[in-house]
Design a protein around this motif. Structure first.
Motif, PDB file in Angstrom:
ATOM      1  N   THR A   5       0.829  -1.202   0.000  1.00  0.00           N
ATOM      2  CA  THR A   5       0.000   0.000   0.000  1.00  0.00           C
ATOM      3  C   THR A   5       0.866   1.256   0.000  1.00  0.00           C
ATOM      4  OG1 THR A   5      -0.088   0.200   2.409  1.00  0.00           O
ATOM      5  CG2 THR A   5      -1.724  -1.239   1.369  1.00  0.00           C
ATOM      6  N   ASP A   6       0.252   2.352  -0.424  1.00  0.00           N
ATOM      7  CA  ASP A   6       0.970   3.629  -0.430  1.00  0.00           C
ATOM      8  C   ASP A   6       1.407   4.013   0.977  1.00  0.00           C
ATOM      9  OD1 ASP A   6       0.700   3.847  -3.148  1.00  0.00           O
ATOM     10  OD2 ASP A   6      -1.116   5.063  -3.052  1.00  0.00           O
ATOM     11  N   VAL A   8       2.283   1.975   3.484  1.00  0.00           N
ATOM     12  CA  VAL A   8       3.472   1.224   3.869  1.00  0.00           C
ATOM     13  C   VAL A   8       4.708   1.886   3.277  1.00  0.00           C
ATOM     14  CG1 VAL A   8       4.730  -0.942   3.594  1.00  0.00           C
ATOM     15  CG2 VAL A   8       2.304  -0.999   4.157  1.00  0.00           C
ATOM     16  N   LYS A   9       4.618   2.238   1.992  1.00  0.00           N
ATOM     17  CA  LYS A   9       5.758   2.875   1.329  1.00  0.00           C
ATOM     18  C   LYS A   9       6.063   4.235   1.955  1.00  0.00           C
ATOM     19  CE  LYS A   9       4.417   0.602  -2.968  1.00  0.00           C
ATOM     20  NZ  LYS A   9       3.862   0.775  -4.325  1.00  0.00           N
ATOM     21  N   GLU A  10       4.994   4.987   2.267  1.00  0.00           N
ATOM     22  CA  GLU A  10       5.187   6.303   2.881  1.00  0.00           C
ATOM     23  C   GLU A  10       5.887   6.180   4.221  1.00  0.00           C
ATOM     24  OE1 GLU A  10       2.533   9.748   5.111  1.00  0.00           O
ATOM     25  OE2 GLU A  10       1.542   8.271   3.830  1.00  0.00           O
ATOM     26  N   TYR A  11       5.439   5.251   5.048  1.00  0.00           N
ATOM     27  CA  TYR A  11       5.990   5.123   6.389  1.00  0.00           C
ATOM     28  C   TYR A  11       7.353   4.423   6.380  1.00  0.00           C
ATOM     29  CZ  TYR A  11       2.046   7.029   8.920  1.00  0.00           C
ATOM     30  OH  TYR A  11       1.110   7.890   9.430  1.00  0.00           O
ATOM     31  N   PHE A  12       7.720   3.822   5.260  1.00  0.00           N
ATOM     32  CA  PHE A  12       9.066   3.271   5.114  1.00  0.00           C
ATOM     33  C   PHE A  12      10.029   4.342   4.614  1.00  0.00           C
ATOM     34  CE2 PHE A  12      11.945   1.042   1.941  1.00  0.00           C
ATOM     35  CZ  PHE A  12      12.939   0.805   2.868  1.00  0.00           C
ATOM     36  N   GLY A  98      -2.747  -2.877   5.458  1.00  0.00           N
ATOM     37  CA  GLY A  98      -2.460  -4.297   5.307  1.00  0.00           C
ATOM     38  C   GLY A  98      -0.992  -4.588   5.113  1.00  0.00           C
ATOM     39  N   LEU A  99      -0.582  -5.772   5.545  1.00  0.00           N
ATOM     40  CA  LEU A  99       0.777  -6.283   5.359  1.00  0.00           C
ATOM     41  C   LEU A  99       0.673  -7.680   4.766  1.00  0.00           C
ATOM     42  CD1 LEU A  99       2.462  -5.318   8.766  1.00  0.00           C
ATOM     43  CD2 LEU A  99       3.049  -4.359   6.523  1.00  0.00           C
ATOM     44  N   PRO A 100       1.665  -8.120   3.993  1.00  0.00           N
ATOM     45  CA  PRO A 100       1.637  -9.490   3.478  1.00  0.00           C
ATOM     46  C   PRO A 100       1.722 -10.474   4.637  1.00  0.00           C
ATOM     47  CG  PRO A 100       3.765  -8.476   3.072  1.00  0.00           C
ATOM     48  CD  PRO A 100       2.864  -7.390   3.557  1.00  0.00           C
TER      49      PRO A 100
END
Length: 335
Positions: A5-6, A8-12, A98-100
């Motif tokens: 998700t966007d 997840v990428k943002e918070y990474f 969500g996470l894998p």
């Protein structure tokens, strides 16, 4: 392949509340760098209202671990300790969209760190470390208590799910029998308590552990991890290290596994020299400290010190050294 998700990428890429919280009066630490993941959660709690006024974290792990830790701090700031304790690992995953399945252990690590921090504030003992006889998975330092908590909180009913949520069984699998016992006994108790149906509960012997060890076919492409995927779309704000394929191939002696200690150290030093220019472009550096078997101890300096992308740097260096030597290695950062 999982579509991250966007959020997840943002918070990474742009972690919220990363770093040291000087005024922290509650600290929770879980995991260990030697096991692949570690998280230190720091909270500032108002003594009168028990409201969490600030939270910061330091983590070593994959992109999902960084994103989960960052998300946790965003969720708990402004909450009382009692309300914060109601947060589950699923709440962390849901916050990120969500996470894998295989990365759910990152959200569990956040949950455990929060429990440890609150216990620390209250002067209670939080047993993240196993007591003698309770350790289940030596590869990742997972004890029976952590497995039981994860099984109950997430209604896990298969060994594979336990691995996804705790990493137990994700290494050599010598812990499988004990993992099975904890899962089966916990599920049996959950059936008695009406938490799951009897037909859902795991029964000993239901899974052949060999099925959990799938071997990649020769020539098959290596599945991309979340780091591989998001890093491919990472904004060009930092110099990238060369791909592993660009690292000089290891000599035939390395591929046969007959390297002497001196030869191995020499190749490791050569590998580090190949990647150091790319680290220096970003103001960082990496120095070899020691080699002990398959463990390579390095010291990060400059911009790499305390950087939330340090785990990505370590993973990149490790991948390149493995490619160069043709043997498994673990990079361990030391201060």
């Amino acid at each position: 392949m999982w579509d991250y998700t966007d959020k997840v990428k943002e918070y990474f890429f742009d972690p919220k509340n990363a770093g040291v919280l000087e005024e922290a009066n509650a600290v929770g630490e879980v995991g260990a760098i030697s096991c692949g993941d570690a998280l230190k959660l720091m909270l500032a709690v108002d003594p009168e209202t028990e409201v969490i006024t600030a939270a910061k974290f330091q983590t070593f792990g994959c992109g999902s671990a960084i994103a989960s830790s960052s998300a946790l701090t965003e969720i708990i700031i402004g909450k009382t300790l009692e309300d914060a304790l109601k947060i589950s690992n699923q709440d962390i995953a849901d916050f990120l969209g969500g996470l894998p399945p295989e990365k759910m252990h990152c959200s569990v690590m956040g949950y455990e760190a929060l429990q440890a921090a609150v216990a620390n504030y209250r002067g209670e003992e939080w047993q993240d470390d196993h007591e003698e006889g309770e350790l289940v998975c030596k590869c990742f330092g997972v004890d029976a208590g952590m497995i039981e908590r994860a099984v109950r909180a997430n209604k896990l009913t298969t060994p594979e799910q336990v691995t996804f949520y705790t990493k137990a069984g994700g290494g050599c699998l010598t812990c499988f029998d004990k993992l099975e016992e904890v899962l089966a006994s916990t599920n049996a108790a959950m059936v008695t308590e009406g938490l799951i149906m009897a037909e859902e509960a795991y029964r000993l012997g239901s899974v052949d552990p060999r099925q959990l060890k799938t071997k990649a076919k020769p020539g098959a492409a290596k599945p991309k991890t979340d780091i591989d995927q998001v890093m491919a779309k990472r904004p060009p704000t930092a110099s990238a290290m060369p791909p592993a394929s660009a690292v000089a191939a290891a000599p035939s002696l390395a591929s046969t596994g007959r390297l002497t200690t001196v030869q191995k150290i020499r190749l490791i030093e050569e590998g580090l020299e190949e990647v150091r220019p790319f680290l220096k472009k970003d103001g960082g550096d990496c120095e070899l400290i020691d080699v002990d078997g398959s463990n390579v101890y390095v010291k990060l300096s400059g911009a790499c010190t305390g950087c939330q992308m340090a785990s990505v740097t370590i993973n990149g260096v490790q991948e390149r050294l493995i490619a160069k030597l043709g043997m498994p290695l673990r990079i361990v950062p030391v201060s």
